[in-house]
Design a protein around this motif. Structure first.
Motif, short mmCIF file in Angstrom:
data_model
loop_
_atom_site.label_atom_id
_atom_site.label_comp_id
_atom_site.label_asym_id
_atom_site.label_seq_id
_atom_site.Cartn_x
_atom_site.Cartn_y
_atom_site.Cartn_z
N UNK A 23 0.85 -1.18 0.00
CA UNK A 23 0.00 0.00 0.00
C UNK A 23 0.89 1.23 0.00
N UNK A 24 0.64 2.13 -0.92
CA UNK A 24 1.42 3.37 -1.04
C UNK A 24 0.53 4.53 -0.60
N UNK A 25 0.99 5.29 0.39
CA UNK A 25 0.22 6.40 0.92
C UNK A 25 0.70 7.71 0.30
N UNK A 26 -0.18 8.35 -0.44
CA UNK A 26 0.13 9.63 -1.05
C UNK A 26 0.53 9.50 -2.51
N UNK A 27 0.02 10.41 -3.34
CA UNK A 27 0.33 10.35 -4.77
C UNK A 27 0.97 11.66 -5.23
N UNK A 28 1.99 12.06 -4.54
CA UNK A 28 2.82 13.17 -5.00
C UNK A 28 3.89 12.59 -5.94
N UNK A 29 4.89 13.40 -6.25
CA UNK A 29 6.00 12.92 -7.06
C UNK A 29 6.66 11.69 -6.43
N UNK A 30 6.82 11.74 -5.10
CA UNK A 30 7.44 10.62 -4.40
C UNK A 30 6.56 9.38 -4.46
N UNK A 31 5.27 9.55 -4.16
CA UNK A 31 4.36 8.40 -4.18
C UNK A 31 4.30 7.74 -5.53
N UNK A 32 4.30 8.54 -6.58
CA UNK A 32 4.25 7.94 -7.91
C UNK A 32 5.53 7.17 -8.21
N UNK A 33 6.68 7.71 -7.80
CA UNK A 33 7.94 7.00 -8.05
C UNK A 33 7.95 5.64 -7.35
N UNK A 34 7.35 5.59 -6.14
CA UNK A 34 7.26 4.33 -5.41
C UNK A 34 6.37 3.34 -6.17
N UNK A 44 2.02 -6.11 -6.18
CA UNK A 44 0.60 -5.76 -6.23
C UNK A 44 0.45 -4.45 -5.47
N UNK A 45 0.13 -3.35 -6.18
CA UNK A 45 0.23 -2.02 -5.59
C UNK A 45 -1.13 -1.34 -5.51
N UNK A 46 -1.46 -0.89 -4.31
CA UNK A 46 -2.66 -0.07 -4.07
C UNK A 46 -2.20 1.29 -3.55
N UNK A 54 -3.82 15.08 -11.82
CA UNK A 54 -4.54 14.38 -12.89
C UNK A 54 -3.61 13.48 -13.70
N UNK A 55 -2.40 13.95 -13.95
CA UNK A 55 -1.46 13.16 -14.74
C UNK A 55 -1.10 11.87 -14.03
N UNK A 56 -0.81 11.95 -12.73
CA UNK A 56 -0.47 10.75 -11.98
C UNK A 56 -1.67 9.79 -11.92
N UNK A 57 -2.86 10.35 -11.70
CA UNK A 57 -4.05 9.51 -11.61
C UNK A 57 -4.29 8.74 -12.90
N UNK A 58 -4.01 9.35 -14.03
CA UNK A 58 -4.20 8.68 -15.32
C UNK A 58 -3.13 7.63 -15.57
N UNK A 59 -1.93 7.88 -15.06
CA UNK A 59 -0.82 6.96 -15.33
C UNK A 59 -0.87 5.70 -14.48
N UNK A 60 -1.45 5.78 -13.28
CA UNK A 60 -1.43 4.63 -12.37
C UNK A 60 -2.00 3.35 -13.00
N UNK A 61 -3.21 3.38 -13.60
CA UNK A 61 -3.69 2.13 -14.20
C UNK A 61 -2.85 1.68 -15.39
N UNK A 64 -0.14 -0.31 -13.97
CA UNK A 64 -0.61 -1.53 -13.31
C UNK A 64 -0.89 -1.39 -11.83
N UNK A 65 -1.07 -0.16 -11.35
CA UNK A 65 -1.41 0.06 -9.94
C UNK A 65 -2.85 0.52 -9.83
N UNK A 66 -3.43 0.33 -8.65
CA UNK A 66 -4.80 0.79 -8.38
C UNK A 66 -4.76 2.05 -7.53
N UNK A 67 -5.77 2.89 -7.71
CA UNK A 67 -5.84 4.15 -6.97
C UNK A 67 -7.14 4.24 -6.21
#
Length: 512
Positions: A23-34, A44-46, A54-61, A64-67
């Motif tokens: 589980x990754x907490x936070x979707x800043x630049x750091x969270x996305x890199x994780x 398996x990443x949640x 918006x850019x990070x949210x679109x890239x996660x799926x 292969x990660x869930x948001x």
């Protein structure tokens, strides 16, 4: 295999990370890199976050990660149902955060992004097959400048080096850079260090060299106490292999080194603005010299640069010279020659908002040190510009400004107080420096604050003088960032100049 046993094996990019529930907490630049790193490894990443770019949210799926977006003031059911084997939190999540408490109470491994980066640091090895050396930098103030300086010195010395970490480039991005590096210069915040303090043995860092530049109260709300903040900073020295660099003028950093568990043979290297002893770096008759990294340390010294050269480059403020000494010690520990240090310093320039002169006009020098977001940093600026009109105030982050006003603040020609809540700052002057005139800026709109600051300050300086923006506070009560605060200050100064307000007629001191 138990989860604990499996986690103990995850110490390489080539380890088996497949299907590890993270589980990754936070979707800043750091969270996305994780998330990006872990999905590449097959985990398996949640990702859970209250908001997302918006850019990070679109890239996660896509990766292969869930948001899961939503409030995190309590533990989301999605997280509990996911039953993570590891939680990796962005540095903004404080120890008191409900999800962090739940993680620890549940016995789930809790990492920061830096520990993950250390575990997979061998992704792009050096030609000899070993991963890059790590150099760790922390301190209440000067971290970013020293990180940039150190990386610049290493590159000039012929090493492939990259600044990363709290400086704005996630460590994981540097670790995964296909170009590869000989050394990573990692700026660490106290938040990141707190998470490193949770590491199990296999996740602990073993840096080549490390430094805590200084220590003063900061981030007390996040850590809960000054002692907890200090203890987090001290972790920078743990397991250091070659050089523990410390500030001789700051006893707290010396004690940190004395108490640190380091690799046998690691040396303590001191720096300050005085004459250096053997194993130190310091200043002698206008020369910056090294008495630490040479054979005849007892009787000789190596010249690194001169104060005159630093003055020409705009790097001669005392606290910047200290940063240069620290960076030089770190670079010398990796074999960079003095001639390379001298050459690099001739072309190095400070970032914006770090004692940056934004204008000279009508006898007034306007200085933007918006990066001075705590009392310790502001004190350094005031020492560099004694007698300045001091622009001070903002979000104090729970820190008492009284000591700063009682010492460095007494040298100010006047104080112009900004911030939504100004009472604590005004009261500090009334109590500790009643001789210093104080003017409050009560402009309600963010866009009006700095214009009013400039008008007041210009009215105070009726002859040659300096106006210094060194707020000793965070910016978020009125501005989007310290950079935004600094930009608005510079724009207001330029507007004042463009309007022809440099004339003496436009500089009548405001009434008390």
């Amino acid at each position: 295999m138990s989860t604990e046993t499996r986690l103990s094996t995850l110490t390489s990019w080539s380890s088996d990370w497949s299907d590890l529930r993270v589980a990754v907490l936070g979707l800043s630049m750091t969270g996305f890199s994780v998330a990006d790193t872990l999905t590449e490894l097959g985990a398996d990443v949640l990702v859970l976050s209250e908001s997302a770019d918006e850019e990070y949210a679109k890239l996660l799926p896509v990766i292969g990660a869930r948001l899961e977006l939503g409030p995190l003031d309590r533990v989301p059911e999605t997280l509990a149902e996911f039953a993570p084997e590891v939680v990796i939190a962005s540095p903004g999540f404080a120890p008191s955060h409900p999800v962090i408490r739940w993680t620890q109470e549940s016995g789930i491994a809790l990492w920061g992004d830096v520990e993950l980066a250390w575990r997979v640091r061998d992704k792009v090895p050096r030609p000899d097959g070993t991963p890059a050396d790590w150099v760790l930098i922390t301190g209440t103030n000067g971290k970013t400048t020293t990180t940039q300086l150190t990386a610049s010195l290493l590159v000039e010395g012929g090493l492939r080096a990259a600044p990363c970490g709290n400086i704005g480039v996630p460590v994981l991005d540097a670790v995964r850079d296909p170009a590869g590096f000989d050394a990573l210069v990692v700026e660490l915040s106290s938040h990141q260090l707190w998470y490193l303090g949770l590491s199990r043995a296999e996740g602990e860092l073993y840096p080549h060299a490390s430094v805590c530049l200084n220590l003063a109260d900061d981030h007390l709300v996040w850590h809960g106490s000054a002692q907890a903040y200090r203890d987090a900073k001290a972790l920078v020295y743990r397991n250091t292999r070659v050089a523990c660099v410390y500030n001789k003028a700051d006893e707290a950093t010396r004690i940190m080194v004395e108490e640190a568990e380091v690799v046998e043979g690691a040396r303590a290297i001191g720096f300050d603005l005085g004459i250096p002893g053997p194993s130190d770096i310091g200043v002698v008759e206008g020369l910056l010299v090294d008495r630490a990294f040479l054979d005849d340390r007892a009787r000789s010294a190596l010249e690194l640069t001169t104060v005159a050269d630093l003055q020409e480059a705009g790097l001669a403020a005392p606290h910047i010279v200290q940063n240069i000494l620290a960076a030089s010690a770190l670079a010398r520990s990796l074999g960079v020659e003095p001639v390379a240090i001298h050459s690099a310093l001739q072309s190095f320039r400070l970032d914006e908002h770090r004692i940056q002169i934004v204008a000279r006009h009508g006898g007034i020098t306007w200085v933007d040190d918006s990066k001075a977001t705590n009392p310790h940093a502001a004190a350094s600026s005031l020492r560099a510009y004694p007698g300045a009109v001091w622009v001070v105030g903002g979000d104090l982050k729970g820190v008492d400004i009284g000591d700063l006003v009682a010492t460095a603040g007494t040298t100010a020609r006047a104080a112009v107080v900004i911030g939504v809540e100004r009472a604590a700052v005004v009261a500090a002057f009334e109590r500790h420096a009643p001789q210093v005139p104080v003017f409050e800026v009560d402009a309600g709109e963010t866009g009006q604050v700095m214009n009013r600051v400039v008008e007041i300050a210009a009215g105070i300086v009726d002859d040659e003088g300096t106006v210094l923006l060194a707020p000793a506070a965070a910016s978020f009560d009125q501005f989007s960032s310290y950079a935004d605060r600094g930009h608005r200050f510079a724009e207001a100064v330029q507007d004042w100049i463009d309007r022809g307000s440099g004339d003496d007629a436009g500089r009548t001191p405001p009434s008390l």
